[in-house]
Enzyme design. Sequence first.
Site, PDB file in Angstrom:
ATOM      1  N   PRO A   9      -7.735 -22.608  -4.666  1.00  0.00           N
ATOM      2  CA  PRO A   9      -6.496 -22.021  -4.155  1.00  0.00           C
ATOM      3  C   PRO A   9      -6.198 -20.638  -4.710  1.00  0.00           C
ATOM      4  O   PRO A   9      -6.451 -20.342  -5.869  1.00  0.00           O
ATOM      5  CB  PRO A   9      -5.420 -23.027  -4.584  1.00  0.00           C
ATOM      6  CG  PRO A   9      -6.020 -23.825  -5.681  1.00  0.00           C
ATOM      7  CD  PRO A   9      -7.490 -23.840  -5.425  1.00  0.00           C
ATOM      8  N   ASN A  10      -5.678 -19.837  -3.827  1.00  0.00           N
ATOM      9  CA  ASN A  10      -5.172 -18.489  -4.084  1.00  0.00           C
ATOM     10  C   ASN A  10      -6.250 -17.443  -4.309  1.00  0.00           C
ATOM     11  O   ASN A  10      -5.922 -16.258  -4.427  1.00  0.00           O
ATOM     12  CB  ASN A  10      -4.163 -18.472  -5.252  1.00  0.00           C
ATOM     13  CG  ASN A  10      -2.955 -19.307  -4.941  1.00  0.00           C
ATOM     14  OD1 ASN A  10      -2.355 -19.151  -3.882  1.00  0.00           O
ATOM     15  ND2 ASN A  10      -2.614 -20.225  -5.826  1.00  0.00           N
ATOM     16  N   ARG A  17      -2.598 -10.644  -5.644  1.00  0.00           N
ATOM     17  CA  ARG A  17      -1.958 -11.434  -6.696  1.00  0.00           C
ATOM     18  C   ARG A  17      -2.307 -10.921  -8.089  1.00  0.00           C
ATOM     19  O   ARG A  17      -3.428 -10.555  -8.361  1.00  0.00           O
ATOM     20  CB  ARG A  17      -2.347 -12.908  -6.574  1.00  0.00           C
ATOM     21  CG  ARG A  17      -3.822 -13.166  -6.841  1.00  0.00           C
ATOM     22  CD  ARG A  17      -4.195 -14.616  -6.694  1.00  0.00           C
ATOM     23  NE  ARG A  17      -3.689 -15.397  -7.800  1.00  0.00           N
ATOM     24  CZ  ARG A  17      -4.378 -16.279  -8.477  1.00  0.00           C
ATOM     25  NH1 ARG A  17      -5.645 -16.516  -8.154  1.00  0.00           N
ATOM     26  NH2 ARG A  17      -3.847 -16.960  -9.452  1.00  0.00           N
ATOM     27  N   TYR A  22      -6.401 -10.092 -12.312  1.00  0.00           N
ATOM     28  CA  TYR A  22      -7.536 -10.256 -11.413  1.00  0.00           C
ATOM     29  C   TYR A  22      -8.058  -8.955 -10.820  1.00  0.00           C
ATOM     30  O   TYR A  22      -9.086  -8.969 -10.152  1.00  0.00           O
ATOM     31  CB  TYR A  22      -7.166 -11.226 -10.281  1.00  0.00           C
ATOM     32  CG  TYR A  22      -6.768 -12.579 -10.798  1.00  0.00           C
ATOM     33  CD1 TYR A  22      -7.721 -13.466 -11.281  1.00  0.00           C
ATOM     34  CD2 TYR A  22      -5.433 -12.978 -10.831  1.00  0.00           C
ATOM     35  CE1 TYR A  22      -7.366 -14.705 -11.775  1.00  0.00           C
ATOM     36  CE2 TYR A  22      -5.067 -14.225 -11.328  1.00  0.00           C
ATOM     37  CZ  TYR A  22      -6.034 -15.078 -11.800  1.00  0.00           C
ATOM     38  OH  TYR A  22      -5.680 -16.312 -12.289  1.00  0.00           O
ATOM     39  N   ASN A  73     -15.389 -22.331  -8.520  1.00  0.00           N
ATOM     40  CA  ASN A  73     -14.201 -21.799  -9.178  1.00  0.00           C
ATOM     41  C   ASN A  73     -13.049 -22.609  -8.599  1.00  0.00           C
ATOM     42  O   ASN A  73     -12.515 -22.286  -7.536  1.00  0.00           O
ATOM     43  CB  ASN A  73     -14.005 -20.314  -8.909  1.00  0.00           C
ATOM     44  CG  ASN A  73     -12.794 -19.758  -9.617  1.00  0.00           C
ATOM     45  OD1 ASN A  73     -11.924 -20.493 -10.061  1.00  0.00           O
ATOM     46  ND2 ASN A  73     -12.721 -18.431  -9.706  1.00  0.00           N
ATOM     47  N   ALA A  76      -6.613 -23.118  -9.725  1.00  0.00           N
ATOM     48  CA  ALA A  76      -5.563 -23.949 -10.325  1.00  0.00           C
ATOM     49  C   ALA A  76      -5.924 -25.430 -10.368  1.00  0.00           C
ATOM     50  O   ALA A  76      -5.435 -26.160 -11.237  1.00  0.00           O
ATOM     51  CB  ALA A  76      -4.251 -23.758  -9.578  1.00  0.00           C
ATOM     52  N   HIS A  79      -7.236 -27.496 -13.690  1.00  0.00           N
ATOM     53  CA  HIS A  79      -6.404 -28.135 -14.703  1.00  0.00           C
ATOM     54  C   HIS A  79      -5.684 -29.384 -14.208  1.00  0.00           C
ATOM     55  O   HIS A  79      -4.945 -30.009 -14.969  1.00  0.00           O
ATOM     56  CB  HIS A  79      -5.375 -27.130 -15.223  1.00  0.00           C
ATOM     57  CG  HIS A  79      -5.933 -25.748 -15.309  1.00  0.00           C
ATOM     58  ND1 HIS A  79      -6.897 -25.390 -16.231  1.00  0.00           N
ATOM     59  CD2 HIS A  79      -5.707 -24.648 -14.561  1.00  0.00           C
ATOM     60  CE1 HIS A  79      -7.214 -24.115 -16.048  1.00  0.00           C
ATOM     61  NE2 HIS A  79      -6.518 -23.650 -15.044  1.00  0.00           N
ATOM     62  N   ASP A  86     -14.338 -36.055  -9.889  1.00  0.00           N
ATOM     63  CA  ASP A  86     -15.029 -37.240  -9.388  1.00  0.00           C
ATOM     64  C   ASP A  86     -16.007 -36.906  -8.264  1.00  0.00           C
ATOM     65  O   ASP A  86     -17.091 -37.492  -8.179  1.00  0.00           O
ATOM     66  CB  ASP A  86     -14.028 -38.289  -8.921  1.00  0.00           C
ATOM     67  CG  ASP A  86     -13.323 -38.988 -10.075  1.00  0.00           C
ATOM     68  OD1 ASP A  86     -13.751 -38.821 -11.236  1.00  0.00           O
ATOM     69  OD2 ASP A  86     -12.334 -39.700  -9.814  1.00  0.00           O
ATOM     70  N   GLU A  97     -19.372 -23.883 -13.467  1.00  0.00           N
ATOM     71  CA  GLU A  97     -17.959 -23.531 -13.324  1.00  0.00           C
ATOM     72  C   GLU A  97     -17.790 -22.030 -13.580  1.00  0.00           C
ATOM     73  O   GLU A  97     -18.341 -21.505 -14.545  1.00  0.00           O
ATOM     74  CB  GLU A  97     -17.152 -24.331 -14.337  1.00  0.00           C
ATOM     75  CG  GLU A  97     -15.680 -24.017 -14.378  1.00  0.00           C
ATOM     76  CD  GLU A  97     -14.963 -24.773 -15.488  1.00  0.00           C
ATOM     77  OE1 GLU A  97     -13.772 -25.050 -15.301  1.00  0.00           O
ATOM     78  OE2 GLU A  97     -15.577 -25.088 -16.529  1.00  0.00           O
ATOM     79  N   HIS A  99     -14.793 -18.819 -13.704  1.00  0.00           N
ATOM     80  CA  HIS A  99     -13.407 -18.337 -13.682  1.00  0.00           C
ATOM     81  C   HIS A  99     -13.427 -16.834 -13.889  1.00  0.00           C
ATOM     82  O   HIS A  99     -14.137 -16.342 -14.773  1.00  0.00           O
ATOM     83  CB  HIS A  99     -12.565 -19.010 -14.774  1.00  0.00           C
ATOM     84  CG  HIS A  99     -12.417 -20.468 -14.562  1.00  0.00           C
ATOM     85  ND1 HIS A  99     -11.564 -20.994 -13.618  1.00  0.00           N
ATOM     86  CD2 HIS A  99     -13.042 -21.525 -15.146  1.00  0.00           C
ATOM     87  CE1 HIS A  99     -11.674 -22.311 -13.636  1.00  0.00           C
ATOM     88  NE2 HIS A  99     -12.565 -22.650 -14.543  1.00  0.00           N
ATOM     89  N   ARG A 106      -5.665 -18.096 -22.100  1.00  0.00           N
ATOM     90  CA  ARG A 106      -4.452 -18.052 -21.282  1.00  0.00           C
ATOM     91  C   ARG A 106      -3.479 -19.143 -21.706  1.00  0.00           C
ATOM     92  O   ARG A 106      -3.548 -19.652 -22.816  1.00  0.00           O
ATOM     93  CB  ARG A 106      -4.838 -18.126 -19.807  1.00  0.00           C
ATOM     94  CG  ARG A 106      -5.658 -16.865 -19.424  1.00  0.00           C
ATOM     95  CD  ARG A 106      -5.824 -16.605 -17.981  1.00  0.00           C
ATOM     96  NE  ARG A 106      -4.589 -16.611 -17.232  1.00  0.00           N
ATOM     97  CZ  ARG A 106      -4.539 -16.762 -15.931  1.00  0.00           C
ATOM     98  NH1 ARG A 106      -5.649 -16.942 -15.239  1.00  0.00           N
ATOM     99  NH2 ARG A 106      -3.388 -16.755 -15.298  1.00  0.00           N
ATOM    100  N   ARG A 110      -3.737 -24.315 -19.290  1.00  0.00           N
ATOM    101  CA  ARG A 110      -5.029 -23.947 -18.692  1.00  0.00           C
ATOM    102  C   ARG A 110      -6.207 -24.314 -19.592  1.00  0.00           C
ATOM    103  O   ARG A 110      -7.358 -24.038 -19.266  1.00  0.00           O
ATOM    104  CB  ARG A 110      -5.070 -22.455 -18.387  1.00  0.00           C
ATOM    105  CG  ARG A 110      -4.066 -22.035 -17.334  1.00  0.00           C
ATOM    106  CD  ARG A 110      -4.273 -20.589 -16.914  1.00  0.00           C
ATOM    107  NE  ARG A 110      -3.134 -20.091 -16.181  1.00  0.00           N
ATOM    108  CZ  ARG A 110      -2.963 -20.215 -14.873  1.00  0.00           C
ATOM    109  NH1 ARG A 110      -3.857 -20.826 -14.139  1.00  0.00           N
ATOM    110  NH2 ARG A 110      -1.887 -19.719 -14.294  1.00  0.00           N
TER     111      ARG A 110
END
Length: 146
Positions: A9-10, A17, A22, A73, A76, A79, A86, A97, A99, A106, A110
Amino acid sequence: MKLLILNGPNLNMLGVREKHLYGAQTYEDLKRYILEKAGELNIDVELYQSNHEGDLVDKIQSAYGEKDGVVINPAAYTHTSVAILDALKAVNLPAAEVHLTDITKREAFRQISYAGMACQAHFMGLGFEGYGKAMEWMKDHIEKAE
Protein backbone atom coordinates in the site's frame (compact mmCIF):
# COMPACT_ATOMS: atom_id res chain seq x y z
CA MET A 1 14.47 -17.04 -13.96
CA LYS A 2 11.06 -15.64 -13.13
CA LEU A 3 10.46 -13.38 -10.14
CA LEU A 4 7.35 -11.83 -8.69
CA ILE A 5 8.03 -8.33 -7.39
CA LEU A 6 5.29 -7.13 -5.07
CA ASN A 7 4.69 -3.66 -3.69
CA GLY A 8 2.19 -2.92 -0.97
CA PRO A 9 0.00 0.00 0.00
CA ASN A 10 0.81 3.59 -0.84
CA LEU A 11 3.85 2.79 -2.95
CA ASN A 12 1.79 3.98 -5.91
CA MET A 13 1.99 7.41 -4.22
CA LEU A 14 5.78 7.67 -4.39
CA GLY A 15 6.81 11.15 -5.45
CA VAL A 16 3.78 12.61 -3.65
CA ARG A 17 3.89 11.13 -0.15
CA GLU A 18 6.41 12.08 2.51
CA LYS A 19 9.13 13.27 0.15
CA HIS A 20 11.44 13.82 3.12
CA LEU A 21 11.43 10.02 3.58
CA TYR A 22 10.85 8.63 0.10
CA GLY A 23 12.15 11.32 -2.23
CA ALA A 24 10.61 12.78 -5.36
CA GLN A 25 10.88 9.74 -7.63
CA THR A 26 7.55 8.20 -8.61
CA TYR A 27 6.26 4.64 -8.72
CA GLU A 28 6.67 4.79 -12.51
CA ASP A 29 10.35 5.62 -11.91
CA LEU A 30 10.61 2.61 -9.60
CA LYS A 31 9.04 0.32 -12.18
CA ARG A 32 11.49 1.56 -14.84
CA TYR A 33 14.41 0.98 -12.47
CA ILE A 34 13.28 -2.57 -11.67
CA LEU A 35 12.69 -3.51 -15.31
CA GLU A 36 16.06 -2.09 -16.35
CA LYS A 37 17.88 -3.96 -13.58
CA ALA A 38 16.00 -7.16 -14.37
CA GLY A 39 17.06 -6.83 -17.99
CA GLU A 40 20.71 -6.45 -16.95
CA LEU A 41 20.40 -9.60 -14.81
CA ASN A 42 18.46 -11.52 -17.48
CA ILE A 43 15.53 -12.02 -15.09
CA ASP A 44 11.88 -12.05 -16.12
CA VAL A 45 9.85 -10.05 -13.60
CA GLU A 46 6.18 -9.59 -12.96
CA LEU A 47 5.53 -6.32 -11.14
CA TYR A 48 2.45 -5.90 -9.01
CA GLN A 49 1.29 -3.21 -6.60
CA SER A 50 -1.84 -3.21 -4.49
CA ASN A 51 -3.26 -1.27 -1.60
CA HIS A 52 -5.29 -4.35 -0.60
CA GLU A 53 -3.94 -7.13 1.60
CA GLY A 54 -6.02 -9.88 0.01
CA ASP A 55 -4.81 -8.91 -3.46
CA LEU A 56 -1.22 -9.31 -2.28
CA VAL A 57 -2.01 -12.70 -0.71
CA ASP A 58 -3.69 -13.85 -3.94
CA LYS A 59 -0.69 -12.71 -5.99
CA ILE A 60 1.76 -14.53 -3.70
CA GLN A 61 -0.33 -17.70 -3.99
CA SER A 62 -0.40 -17.36 -7.79
CA ALA A 63 3.42 -17.50 -7.80
CA TYR A 64 3.35 -21.12 -6.62
CA GLY A 65 4.63 -23.32 -9.45
CA GLU A 66 4.98 -20.27 -11.71
CA LYS A 67 7.81 -18.16 -10.26
CA ASP A 68 11.25 -18.93 -8.90
CA GLY A 69 11.14 -16.35 -6.12
CA VAL A 70 9.41 -13.34 -4.59
CA VAL A 71 10.77 -9.87 -3.89
CA ILE A 72 8.34 -8.04 -1.64
CA ASN A 73 7.98 -4.58 -0.20
CA PRO A 74 4.88 -5.12 1.91
CA ALA A 75 4.95 -1.45 3.01
CA ALA A 76 2.58 -0.87 5.94
CA TYR A 77 1.49 -4.52 5.85
CA THR A 78 5.02 -5.36 6.99
CA HIS A 79 3.99 -4.63 10.55
CA THR A 80 0.45 -5.98 10.55
CA SER A 81 -0.07 -8.84 8.11
CA VAL A 82 0.13 -12.38 9.35
CA ALA A 83 -1.82 -13.25 6.17
CA ILE A 84 1.09 -12.14 3.96
CA LEU A 85 3.53 -14.03 6.21
CA ASP A 86 1.41 -17.17 5.92
CA ALA A 87 1.11 -16.82 2.12
CA LEU A 88 4.88 -16.52 1.76
CA LYS A 89 5.35 -19.57 3.97
CA ALA A 90 2.69 -21.52 2.06
CA VAL A 91 4.28 -21.08 -1.38
CA ASN A 92 7.72 -21.82 0.11
CA LEU A 93 9.61 -19.85 -2.54
CA PRO A 94 12.83 -17.95 -1.88
CA ALA A 95 11.79 -14.48 -0.72
CA ALA A 96 13.56 -11.17 -0.19
CA GLU A 97 12.12 -8.23 1.74
CA VAL A 98 12.75 -4.68 0.53
CA HIS A 99 12.07 -1.33 2.18
CA LEU A 100 12.98 2.04 0.71
CA THR A 101 13.72 3.39 4.18
CA ASP A 102 15.46 1.68 7.06
CA ILE A 103 12.51 0.53 9.15
CA THR A 104 14.82 -0.28 12.07
CA LYS A 105 15.46 3.45 12.47
CA ARG A 106 11.84 4.54 12.35
CA GLU A 107 8.88 4.46 14.75
CA ALA A 108 8.71 1.69 17.35
CA PHE A 109 5.69 0.04 15.71
CA ARG A 110 7.74 -0.45 12.54
CA GLN A 111 10.28 -2.68 14.30
CA ILE A 112 8.34 -5.90 13.70
CA SER A 113 8.27 -7.34 10.20
CA TYR A 114 5.85 -10.22 9.90
CA ALA A 115 6.52 -10.67 6.19
CA GLY A 116 10.25 -10.56 6.90
CA MET A 117 9.91 -13.68 9.04
CA ALA A 118 9.37 -15.66 5.81
CA CYS A 119 12.19 -13.94 3.90
CA GLN A 120 15.75 -15.16 3.61
CA ALA A 121 17.20 -11.72 2.78
CA HIS A 122 16.38 -8.14 3.77
CA PHE A 123 17.32 -4.89 2.03
CA MET A 124 16.43 -1.69 3.88
CA GLY A 125 17.27 1.96 3.54
CA LEU A 126 18.78 1.67 0.07
CA GLY A 127 15.97 3.35 -1.84
CA PHE A 128 15.35 1.90 -5.29
CA GLU A 129 18.74 0.16 -5.16
CA GLY A 130 17.33 -2.22 -2.55
CA TYR A 131 15.26 -3.85 -5.31
CA GLY A 132 18.38 -4.27 -7.43
CA LYS A 133 20.27 -5.81 -4.52
CA ALA A 134 17.33 -8.12 -3.83
CA MET A 135 17.22 -9.31 -7.44
CA GLU A 136 21.00 -9.87 -7.44
CA TRP A 137 20.72 -11.83 -4.20
CA MET A 138 17.79 -13.85 -5.55
CA LYS A 139 19.60 -14.75 -8.78
CA ASP A 140 22.68 -15.86 -6.84
CA HIS A 141 20.62 -17.75 -4.26
CA ILE A 142 18.57 -19.65 -6.86
CA GLU A 143 21.56 -20.46 -9.05
CA LYS A 144 23.47 -21.87 -6.06
CA ALA A 145 20.47 -24.05 -5.18
CA GLU A 146 20.27 -25.60 -8.66
